[in-house]
Design an enzyme around this catalytic site. Structure first.
Site, PDB file in Angstrom:
ATOM      1  N   CYS A  11     139.193  75.321  43.496  1.00 26.03           N
ATOM      2  CA  CYS A  11     140.261  74.754  44.077  1.00 26.03           C
ATOM      3  C   CYS A  11     141.732  75.361  43.590  1.00 26.03           C
ATOM      4  O   CYS A  11     142.426  74.792  42.976  1.00 26.03           O
ATOM      5  CB  CYS A  11     140.422  73.341  43.662  1.00 26.03           C
TER       6      CYS A  11
ATOM      7  N   GLY B 121     147.362  79.456  43.166  1.00 27.37           N
ATOM      8  CA  GLY B 121     147.162  80.533  42.484  1.00 27.37           C
ATOM      9  C   GLY B 121     147.795  80.432  41.270  1.00 27.37           C
ATOM     10  O   GLY B 121     147.715  81.322  40.345  1.00 27.37           O
TER      11      GLY B 121
ATOM     12  N   ASP C 196     140.405  72.344  39.193  1.00 23.67           N
ATOM     13  CA  ASP C 196     141.776  71.760  39.522  1.00 23.67           C
ATOM     14  C   ASP C 196     141.626  70.926  40.699  1.00 23.67           C
ATOM     15  O   ASP C 196     142.043  71.185  41.867  1.00 23.67           O
ATOM     16  CB  ASP C 196     142.914  72.748  39.635  1.00 23.67           C
TER      17      ASP C 196
ATOM     18  N   CYS D   8     146.748  66.909  38.953  1.00 22.99           N
ATOM     19  CA  CYS D   8     148.157  66.389  38.834  1.00 22.99           C
ATOM     20  C   CYS D   8     148.608  65.151  39.290  1.00 22.99           C
ATOM     21  O   CYS D   8     149.066  64.648  39.911  1.00 22.99           O
ATOM     22  CB  CYS D   8     149.128  67.572  39.558  1.00 22.99           C
TER      23      CYS D   8
HETATM   24  C1  LIG Z   1     145.915  70.816  43.202  1.00 15.48           C
HETATM   25  S1  LIG Z   1     145.596  72.241  44.477  1.00 15.48           S
HETATM   26  C2  LIG Z   1     145.322  73.511  43.541  1.00 15.48           C
HETATM   27  C3  LIG Z   1     146.437  74.193  42.831  1.00 15.48           C
HETATM   28  C4  LIG Z   1     146.019  75.558  42.053  1.00 15.48           C
HETATM   29  N1  LIG Z   1     144.683  75.435  41.253  1.00 15.48           N
HETATM   30  C5  LIG Z   1     146.980  76.218  41.364  1.00 15.48           C
HETATM   31  O1  LIG Z   1     147.114  76.144  40.121  1.00 15.48           O
HETATM   32  O2  LIG Z   1     147.759  76.723  41.869  1.00 15.48           O
HETATM   33  C6  LIG Z   1     143.879  71.572  44.922  1.00 15.48           C
HETATM   34  C7  LIG Z   1     143.370  72.657  46.048  1.00 15.48           C
HETATM   35  O3  LIG Z   1     141.951  72.227  46.232  1.00 15.48           O
HETATM   36  C8  LIG Z   1     141.616  72.703  47.586  1.00 15.48           C
HETATM   37  N2  LIG Z   1     140.360  71.910  47.901  1.00 15.48           N
HETATM   38  C9  LIG Z   1     140.426  70.768  48.287  1.00 15.48           C
HETATM   39  N3  LIG Z   1     139.053  70.523  48.506  1.00 15.48           N
HETATM   40  C10 LIG Z   1     138.394  71.551  48.302  1.00 15.48           C
HETATM   41  C11 LIG Z   1     136.887  71.543  48.487  1.00 15.48           C
HETATM   42  N4  LIG Z   1     136.155  70.739  48.843  1.00 15.48           N
HETATM   43  N5  LIG Z   1     136.423  72.935  48.301  1.00 15.48           N
HETATM   44  C12 LIG Z   1     136.999  74.007  47.812  1.00 15.48           C
HETATM   45  N6  LIG Z   1     138.616  73.792  47.619  1.00 15.48           N
HETATM   46  C13 LIG Z   1     139.210  72.409  47.800  1.00 15.48           C
HETATM   47  C14 LIG Z   1     142.876  72.588  48.145  1.00 15.48           C
HETATM   48  O4  LIG Z   1     142.781  73.533  49.495  1.00 15.48           O
HETATM   49  C15 LIG Z   1     143.837  72.741  47.309  1.00 15.48           C
HETATM   50  O5  LIG Z   1     144.200  74.172  47.591  1.00 15.48           O
END
Ligand SMILES: C[S@@+](CC[C@H](N)C(=O)[O-])C[C@H]1O[C@@H](n2cnc3c(N)ncnc32)[C@H](O)[C@@H]1O
Length: 444
Positions: free
Chosen positions: A256, A260, A319, A372
């Site tokens: 997730c 980035g 995350d 978060c």
């Molecule tokens: C909290 S954000 C991540 C922020 C990132 N880690 C950062 O520090 O910039 C959560 C992310 O989880 C992704 N996401 C949600 N469900 C997912 C899944 N089933 N598999 C992969 N990614 C997923 C979303 O697209 C989103 O970009």
């Protein structure tokens, strides 16, 4: 209505669009950032001149940050509730009150534009007189009507306030709510030399690689942006990746990952990062960010529920998608677009993802889970349940002194739990950070 001659009246379009956007957030539960997106957001907003767009942002921001106070002010002004079916009256009144009480707009302008708005809205029209009368009275009796508002309690919806009171006690719930009245400062994570960058950008070097700037300046115009010397990341958001310690040379999965922020931290620390995210669009942004920063990472667009890594990783950072109630200072709409059932649904997804990805770390390797969110269901409870179900993992407590100066964000159990009302590492660090939860686990 878009072509009404009224739209040409100076200041009118901004107020009308502010009321539209407020309605879209609080009644239709649409995310404000999506509405304000200059490529794909609300068409009226996109067509406004730059200055009016800033005014709309300020009005909607005040309407959301002060929503409970504004509702109570209205309550004090009205003999009876305005029926739901009257459409826009409430939103029009909220927009006017936000300007009169919380922004520097002369009462006369706020009142007359609100009356204009009511007069061109079919369902609000019958209430034109009420809008005029109520707002004029507020202008005359401002002090009496706004006296003794319990801002800390009123501005947080009941269900969230109850959650936070149960988790942190009422006094802390009030301090969290108070922190949400103000927009967050701009935090950057620098690749190196935080003191030097703090001086160059007239900011403060906080814990570790974070430099805090007082104003939310245009990020792309700041020194160091083009050369990729730093990226935008809240102090709290920088902590989970730091829990993995020295990662140089390790193969790490950032799950997730988009856009980035944490990928960049891991790459900067010398890890070989595989960044996985379900969203191709967000992953594109991640790649653009890595190119600007000069980092080379592997990216995979995949749903973690389908993805199968080729080999185990030395460490994993998950995350997980969450309610984001820890980011209300930055996104005041979150308090109104999320509902209790969202937390339940997200907690189920988090449990599923955590249970699945934990198997991808090699024995002896570390797994950091973070969100978060301020809700224990997405943090403490999630990890406790995982550990109960998975005796092959143990908690590696975060230790005092590990996160220079941030010991008050470490719980007795050894979880990381930051709150928006937590001070920075020193006095005078312009208070606050996002609410984050993180736990460090080890595969036995
Ligand atoms: C909290 S954000 C991540 C922020 C990132 N880690 C950062 O520090 O910039 C959560 C992310 O989880 C992704 N996401 C949600 N469900 C997912 C899944 N089933 N598999 C992969 N990614 C997923 C979303 O697209 C989103 O970009």
């Amino acid at each position: 209505m878009r072509h009404s001659p009224m739209m040409e009246k100076p200041g009118f379009a901004a107020r009308k669009i502010a009321a539209d956007l407020l309605g879209n957030v609080v009644h239709k539960h649409r995310a404000l950032d999506a509405e304000l997106d200059l490529a794909s957001g609300h068409s009226g907003f996109r067509a406004l001149p730059h200055q009016d767009r800033a005014l709309v942002r300020a009005i909607v921001g005040a309407c959301l940050r002060r929503r409970g106070e504004i509702a109570e002010i209205l309550n004090r002004l009205l003999d009876r509730d305005i029926p739901e079916k009257t459409g826009r009256v409430q939103d029009i009144l909220h927009v006017a009150i936000a300007q009169m009480i919380y922004l520097d707009v002369p009462d006369r302008a706020a009142v007359s534009l609100a009356v204009d708005h009511a007069s061109i809205d079919r369902r609000a029209k019958p209430y034109k007189g009420l809008v005029n009368g109520v707002l004029r009275r507020l202008g005359r009796e401002k002090d009496a009507i706004t006296n003794d508002l319990d801002a800390d309690r009123l501005n947080t919806p009941n269900w969230l306030f109850e959650n936070w009171t149960a988790a942190y006690g009422e006094e802390t719930a009030r301090r969290i709510s108070a922190a949400h009245r103000n927009a967050a400062p701009l935090d950057l994570t620098v690749k190196q030399d935080p003191d030097g960058w703090a001086e160059r950008l007239d900011g403060l070097a906080l814990s570790g690689p974070t430099v805090r700037l007082r104003d939310r300046a245009t990020v792309t115009a700041l020194e160091g942006y083009e050369e990729g010397a730093w990226w935008v990341q809240d102090l709290a958001a920088s902590l989970p990746a730091r829990l993995l310690g020295d990662v140089a040379g390790l193969r790490i999965a950032d799950l997730c990952a988009a856009p980035g922020g944490k990928t960049a931290q891991l790459a900067n620390a010398g890890a070989h990062v595989t960044a996985v995210d379900i969203s191709a669009g967000r992953l594109k942004r991640l790649r653009e960010n890595m190119t600007r920063l000069g980092f080379s990472v592997e990216t995979v667009a995949a749903d973690l529920r389908d993805y199968e890594p080729e080999a185990p990783f030395d460490a994993i950072l998950l995350d997980a998608p969450c309610s984001a109630t820890g980011t209300i200072r930055r996104h005041p709409d979150v308090a109104y677009i999320k509902r209790p059932r969202d937390i339940e649904k997200l907690a189920e997804i988090q449990a599923e993802l955590l249970g699945r990805v934990a198997n991808w770390v090699r024995p002896g390797g570390q797994l950091v889970y973070c969100t978060c969110s301020l809700e224990p269901a997405e943090g403490e409870e999630q990890v406790s349940a995982f550990l109960n179900r998975n005796p092959g993992f143990e908690l590696q407590p975060v230790l005092p002194g590990e996160l220079n100066g941030l010991d008050n964000s470490i719980t007795e159990q050894g979880f990381l739990r930051t709150l928006p009302c937590h001070a920075g590492p020193d006095e005078g660090t312009w208070e606050g950070m996002d609410g984050f939860f993180a736990a460090r686990l080890r595969r036995l």
